[in-house]
Scaffold this motif. Structure first.
Motif, PDB file in Angstrom:
ATOM      1  N   VAL A 244      -5.239  -0.336   1.341  1.00 45.91           N
ATOM      2  CA  VAL A 244      -5.977   0.930   1.408  1.00 45.91           C
ATOM      3  C   VAL A 244      -7.394   0.698   1.920  1.00 45.91           C
ATOM      4  CG1 VAL A 244      -6.964   2.787   0.013  1.00 45.91           C
ATOM      5  CG2 VAL A 244      -4.592   2.084  -0.356  1.00 45.91           C
TER       6      VAL A 244
ATOM      7  N   GLY B 161      -2.085  -2.899  -4.151  1.00 47.25           N
ATOM      8  CA  GLY B 161      -2.152  -2.099  -2.924  1.00 47.25           C
ATOM      9  C   GLY B 161      -3.548  -1.784  -2.459  1.00 47.25           C
TER      10      GLY B 161
ATOM     11  N   VAL C 287       1.480   4.992   3.000  1.00 45.83           N
ATOM     12  CA  VAL C 287       0.123   4.551   2.653  1.00 45.83           C
ATOM     13  C   VAL C 287      -0.761   5.791   2.498  1.00 45.83           C
ATOM     14  CG1 VAL C 287      -1.886   3.242   3.455  1.00 45.83           C
ATOM     15  CG2 VAL C 287       0.427   2.356   3.855  1.00 45.83           C
TER      16      VAL C 287
ATOM     17  N   GLY D 138       0.785  -1.222   0.000  1.00 43.56           N
ATOM     18  CA  GLY D 138       0.000   0.000   0.000  1.00 43.56           C
ATOM     19  C   GLY D 138       0.817   1.272   0.000  1.00 43.56           C
TER      20      GLY D 138
END
Length: 386
Positions: free
Chosen positions: A264, A260, A241, A87
């Motif tokens: 998230v 990713g 992130v 992420g």
């Protein structure tokens, strides 16, 4: 190297490296021109890496790779991220649908790697990727009078209104594309794209014709973006992130899977990230920065302000670190952005500078001194603020 070095040199440019590309750091008066951008308008050569993506499957291919939905309509753009499996942000980018091709603007140090990575993932799709960074020039026009500035020199259509939409026209004898920005400096703004061969003439037009727009460099850009609360790739985004930065304008939670996305979505569903980006007034450094004439010695601030990574304390507890610091052009006060623990109270924070604890005050973003003509689309937004 910059595409318009003759024009920059004529204005006394001092250069710096940005991801392997030479960009203007300043022209000797970064504080003064910063105020000009806040009050009127200024012009900057943007140090982007630029890719083109062509082929029938171009929109689907890029859409499957990035965190936001790529527009399928000519004349529209989007701000998006490319993430790693954990992420973390590998790069941010603007993706524009320009009829038979997509134009991708991204940090120059990421252009080659992204082009190679995407090319390696093309199998049966009709997609070709090319690095055209040396073929196109991009100039930013920012400030409350930027619309008036663009209108005074743009031939053809009027300036675009919707953020990240664009129109095609002309300046002098050059064909240009004019993009409405998403206000990274907290001001109305545009980006003007032209062929590299036309770059000198277009920049001269932007600076000197119609409403004058003094040139500014990345030292001023960084300071104005700090005031506006805009996280930038080289300071805050790389490896972070996106939820931590509150970058909701870069995320589409309804689109299909991308690398990713699971991380998230998990952070989003948990209700809050581990850290957040905050603004700090560096009260304890006000006297030290006031003693420096930033126009006469713009590098003088570097020895006084906290470096990236400087520890932030809440009482005796280390709760985060400074990502970047500047003297805000609007108020002339020392300020910083910092990534801190999400629930840190920061009732009386301090920042470590040269082994000493310097008093600071947490403030809302954008910084209160800024009463700009627009709000940055990247302004952090968190669950407890929505």
């Amino acid at each position: 190297m910059t595409l318009v070095s003759d024009t920059h040199d004529a204005h006394g440019a001092v250069y710096r490296d940005r991801g392997g590309r030479q960009v203007v750091d300043h022209y000797g008066k970064p504080e003064r021109v910063g105020k000009a951008v806040r009050n009127v308008v200024g012009a900057i050569e943007m140090g982007y890496g630029i890719l083109t993506v062509r082929g029938e499957d171009r929109v689907e291919f890029v859409d499957n790779a990035v965190s936001n939905r790529v527009p399928d309509e000519d004349g529209q753009g989007v701000y998006a991220l490319l993430l790693d499996p954990q992420g973390g942000i590998e790069t941010d980018m603007y993706v524009y649908n320009a009829a038979e091709r997509l134009l991708v603007f991204l940090p120059p140090e990421r252009a080659e790697a992204v082009a190679e990575d995407w090319a390696s993932k093309v199998f049966i799709q009709d997609v070709t990727i090319e690095d055209v960074s040396a073929d196109l020039a991009v100039f930013g026009i920012h400030g409350p009078k930027s619309t008036e500035k663009v209108a005074s020199v743009l031939g053809g259509p009027g300036a675009p209104e919707k953020p990240l939409s664009f129109v095609r026209g002309s300046m002098v004898d050059a064909g240009v594309t004019v993009i409405a920005s998403d206000a990274p400096l907290g001001e109305e703004g545009y980006e003007v794209v032209c062929a590299a061969d036309d770059a000198e003439a277009v920049l001269d037009t932007l600076i000197n014709r119609g409403l004058n727009a003094p040139p500014f460099g990345y030292r001023t850009w960084d300071a104005l973006a700090t005031e506006a609360g805009t996280p930038l790739f080289e300071y805050e985004l790389a490896g972070t992130v996106p939820n931590v930065l509150g970058l909701r304008n870069a995320l589409d939670f309804e689109k299909g899977c991308y690398v990713g996305q699971e991380v998230v979505s998990r952070v989003e569903n948990q209700g809050r990230p581990s850290r957040r980006l905050v603004g700090l007034d560096l009260d304890g450094l006000a006297d030290a920065t006031a003693a420096i004439d930033g126009d006469a010695d713009p590098e003088g601030y570097d020895a006084v302000l906290p470096a990236s990574g400087a520890a932030v304390f809440d009482g005796d507890e280390a709760v985060g670190e400074v990502t970047r610091a500047a003297v805000g052009p609007d108020a002339g006060d020392p300020i910083a952005l910092a990534l801190v623990q999400f629930d840190a109270a920061l009732d009386g924070p301090t920042v470590r500078v040269d082994g000493e604890e310097v008093a600071a005050t947490r403030v809302a973003l954008p910084f209160p001194s800024v009463d700009g003509s627009a709000r940055s689309a990247r302004l952090p937004t968190y669950p407890d603020e929505r």
